[in-house]
Write a protein that holds these residues in place. Structure first.
Motif, PDB file in Angstrom:
ATOM      1  N   LYS A 188      28.200-126.476   1.056  1.00 27.58           N
ATOM      2  CA  LYS A 188      28.299-126.029  -0.335  1.00 27.58           C
ATOM      3  C   LYS A 188      29.734-126.201  -0.829  1.00 27.58           C
ATOM      4  CE  LYS A 188      26.529-122.458  -3.299  1.00 27.58           C
ATOM      5  NZ  LYS A 188      27.608-121.972  -4.116  1.00 27.58           N
ATOM      6  N   TRP A 225      26.052-129.298  -3.083  1.00 33.12           N
ATOM      7  CA  TRP A 225      26.183-129.510  -1.640  1.00 33.12           C
ATOM      8  C   TRP A 225      26.561-130.964  -1.401  1.00 33.12           C
ATOM      9  CZ3 TRP A 225      22.100-127.127  -3.983  1.00 33.12           C
ATOM     10  CH2 TRP A 225      21.913-125.763  -3.708  1.00 33.12           C
ATOM     11  N   ASP A 233      32.620-125.069  -3.170  1.00 36.57           N
ATOM     12  CA  ASP A 233      33.119-123.961  -3.983  1.00 36.57           C
ATOM     13  C   ASP A 233      33.869-124.523  -5.186  1.00 36.57           C
ATOM     14  OD1 ASP A 233      32.172-121.996  -2.202  1.00 36.57           O
ATOM     15  OD2 ASP A 233      33.958-122.222  -0.947  1.00 36.57           O
ATOM     16  N   PRO A 292      25.950-123.068   3.865  1.00 35.78           N
ATOM     17  CA  PRO A 292      27.294-122.730   3.391  1.00 35.78           C
ATOM     18  C   PRO A 292      28.362-123.775   3.737  1.00 35.78           C
ATOM     19  CG  PRO A 292      26.230-120.777   4.234  1.00 35.78           C
ATOM     20  CD  PRO A 292      25.312-121.934   4.542  1.00 35.78           C
TER      21      PRO A 292
END
Length: 136
Positions: free
Chosen positions: A46, A55, A48, A43
């Motif tokens: 990653k 990534w 958004d 996360p």
């Protein structure tokens, strides 16, 4: 001013009249990238704002910005490869000075990317700038 690696892409694009050939070249650039290790697809890396999975993993070495990246979409992998040529190897203090939109505009990308891809590209550029600013 763009990095030498990006200037090479600009020169290569000048010889390709058809946008489909340019599109294929971007995809091939993405295919040629080393895959991002699964352990780095977390996360925290990653991005958004991208329709596909993206990534970006920064690596700052002696004030120089490097990154690895990957996407599950081939054209997006190619866009990551373009960004790599634009930013990788710059001093972190110079990353914010790169006008990525103008540089990528030299390739004619803005006219050929969907709104979703353009938004994703903007999100990747923002992430790169944030990473460099945090390390500066």
């Amino acid at each position: 001013m763009a990095q030498a690696a990006f200037e090479e892409v600009v020169e290569d694009f000048e010889f390709l009249d058809d946008w489909e050939d340019r599109y294929r070249m971007v995809i091939e650039m993405g295919k040629a990238m080393d895959p991002l290790p699964e352990a780095l697809k977390v996360p925290a890396t990653k991005v958004d704002g991208c329709a596909s999975q993206v990534w970006l993993h920064p690596q700052i070495d002696a004030g120089i910005y490097h990154f690895q990246g990957e996407s599950d979409a081939m054209i997006v992998r190619g866009l990551i490869a373009l960004l790599h040529r634009l930013y990788d190897g710059l001093p972190v203090s110079q990353v914010a000075a790169v006008d990525a939109r103008a540089e990528l505009g030299r390739l004619g990308l803005h006219d050929h990317l969907s709104a979703q891809r353009s938004n994703g590209l903007r999100a990747m550029i923002d992430r790169i700038r944030e990473q460099a600013a945090a390390a500066n």
